[in-house]
Design a protein around this motif. Structure first.
Motif, PDB file in Angstrom:
ATOM      1  N   ALA A 204     101.023  52.888  21.816  1.00  6.81           N
ATOM      2  CA  ALA A 204      99.542  52.662  22.035  1.00  6.81           C
ATOM      3  C   ALA A 204      99.357  51.932  23.261  1.00  6.81           C
ATOM      4  CB  ALA A 204      98.633  52.616  20.927  1.00  6.81           C
ATOM      5  N   GLY A 205      99.944  50.802  23.222  1.00  4.58           N
ATOM      6  CA  GLY A 205      99.669  49.588  24.320  1.00  4.58           C
ATOM      7  C   GLY A 205      99.884  50.035  25.605  1.00  4.58           C
ATOM      8  N   ARG A 206     101.175  50.675  25.411  1.00  2.00           N
ATOM      9  CA  ARG A 206     101.875  51.123  26.885  1.00  2.00           C
ATOM     10  C   ARG A 206     100.926  52.246  27.343  1.00  2.00           C
ATOM     11  NH1 ARG A 206     106.852  50.273  24.370  1.00  2.00           N
ATOM     12  NH2 ARG A 206     108.150  48.463  25.354  1.00  2.00           N
ATOM     13  N   THR A 207     100.382  53.295  26.437  1.00  2.00           N
ATOM     14  CA  THR A 207      99.542  54.300  26.867  1.00  2.00           C
ATOM     15  C   THR A 207      98.142  54.236  27.178  1.00  2.00           C
ATOM     16  OG1 THR A 207     101.227  55.825  25.544  1.00  2.00           O
ATOM     17  CG2 THR A 207      99.316  56.817  26.496  1.00  2.00           C
ATOM     18  N   ILE A 208      97.466  53.567  26.267  1.00  2.00           N
ATOM     19  CA  ILE A 208      96.029  53.187  26.455  1.00  2.00           C
ATOM     20  C   ILE A 208      95.918  52.118  27.256  1.00  2.00           C
ATOM     21  CG2 ILE A 208      93.825  52.924  25.333  1.00  2.00           C
ATOM     22  CD1 ILE A 208      95.330  54.370  22.750  1.00  2.00           C
TER      23      ILE A 208
END
Length: 421
Positions: A204-208
């Motif tokens: 999620a951190g990489r994507t969002i």
């Protein structure tokens, strides 16, 4: 002539008004165990969640999800409604005797003597100086706690482009805080083969949040005179170095207990956690002094710390009632790849640890952990667990793995290896 300080005498003194301390206070006061006093050095009770302005708090203890500030207010309000007294801006400076502490507050100096004391002072992140990272000493270098305090409590600006050192769960919290402050988290740095946080958070951190992660890397230098200008990072496998421009650096994770009162009291420290040595009832080596929360296992989530507070409440009540004198116990020792275990002593007749879980910290990834328990050269238990052991987060194992130990035997050693190797 010696000046006598004013003295107050509650039944229970709780030092630290974070999730563990406030939950313990509410539970003890709710059960009518006497006068309960909580002291905290901050202006408001609630601990770290006060300035961690994102959701995710309260799942395990309250069975709901709240933001950090809402969670902190809820715990403080519940303790007050239960009848506990909370004194903020109040710092315990020293011990006068085994159950009396010296206090400094806006009202002046005084002493508190209690029949039982709970140490719940939590943990803190190691700053850059403690990590021995060389270079200039510019503005713009923070720990996550300092960053969140600056942004969420004081509403101050930070820089425009940041590097986050560490890949733990709190590192992603730092990334969200930076975004909220208008600062782009340009890079996260982890010394491990992958970021230490749970896979879902990493994805999620990489994507969002769109934060790239440099794994197997470390910061070798901070550059900049008046303001941070860049960091130099090194790949641990190749030795290759590169410079990353940034005006903000956040050192996240790498926790250490706030154990100054433990040390000044001469209470036995565990050399691995650097917190007080405790048994499953959360007693320290000083009779009548207990400990709970993240000063014991630096660091777990706020709701787990709160459940420690609930667990220690019953043990404090038992002590006040004189119900149980602790028997001799056996030491629990974490062997590599584990760094530490909490609690560290198992005694006959004591309760299981909080949530029936032993808490451990690993320095290596073990995807399919088989936990092995040994005592006096024999294997007491082997258990393959369905969840991985990963650096940067607490590894939990069922305390039932200790069912076969001998209380008259030697130390109990706990280790793990990959069951598919």
């Amino acid at each position: 002539m010696t000046h006598q300080l004013p003295l107050i005498e509650p039944d229970v003194l709780i030092i630290g008004g974070g999730p563990a301390g406030l939950t313990a206070a509410a539970e003890i006061a709710d059960r009518g165990a006497g006068r309960v006093l909580v002291v905290d050095r901050e202006k408001q009770a609630g601990g770290i969640p006060r300035h961690s302005d994102h959701t995710g708090y309260g799942l395990r203890d309250l069975r709901r999800v709240m933001t950090g500030p809402a969670y902190a207010r809820h715990l403080a309000d519940r303790a007050a409604r239960s009848g506990a007294e909370i004194r903020t801006s109040t710092m315990v400076t020293d011990w006068s005797d085994q159950h009396t502490v010296d206090v400094t507050s806006p009202e002046g100096r005084y002493q508190i003597r209690a029949r039982a004391i709970v140490l719940a002072t939590g943990a803190r992140e190691r700053p850059r100086t403690a990590r021995r990272i060389p270079g200039d000493r510019p503005h713009g270098v923070y720990t996550t706690g300092q960053l969140q305090n600056l942004v969420h409590l004081h509403h101050q600006p930070v820089g425009k482009r940041a590097v986050i050192v560490g890949g733990e769960l709190v590192s992603w919290s730092a990334a969200m805080t930076l975004r909220e402050a208008g600062c782009t988290p340009a890079l996260m740095i982890s010394k491990y083969p992958k970021a230490e946080s749970y896979g879902a958070f990493n994805a999620a951190g990489r994507t969002i949040l769109r934060v790239p992660v440099a794994t197997r890397s470390r910061v070798t230098q901070v550059m900049g005179k008046g303001r941070c200008e860049a960091v130099e990072i090194e790949n641990l496998d190749t030795g290759k170095r590169r410079t990353v421009e940034c005006d903000t650096v956040v050192f996240s994770g790498d926790w250490i207990p706030d154990h100054e009162l433990v040390r000044s009291a001469g209470i036995t420290l565990d050399e691995r956690t650097l917190g007080p040595l405790t048994d499953t009832a959360l007693r320290t080596s000083r009779p009548g002094v207990f400990a709970a929360g993240n000063m014991l296992h630096p660091v777990d989530t706020a709701d787990v710390a709160a459940l420690d507070g609930k667990h220690v409440a019953q043990q404090v009540i038992n002590h006040l009632d004189g119900r149980h004198e602790p028997a001799e116990g056996v030491r629990l020792i974490a062997d590599a790849p584990f760094r530490w275990i909490a609690p560290q002593i198992l005694r006959p007749g004591d309760p299981a640890p909080a949530r029936d879980r032993l808490l451990l910290w690993t320095d290596e990834f073990v995807r399919f952990p088989k936990v092995t328990v040994r005592q006096d050269g024999r294997i007491v238990a082997r258990r393959t667990l369905a969840w991985p052991a990963a650096p940067g987060r607490v590894f939990r194992i069922p305390s039932s793995v200790l069912d076969g130990i001998s209380y008259t035997g030697g130390p109990v050693h706990i280790t793990t290896y990959n069951s598919r190797e």
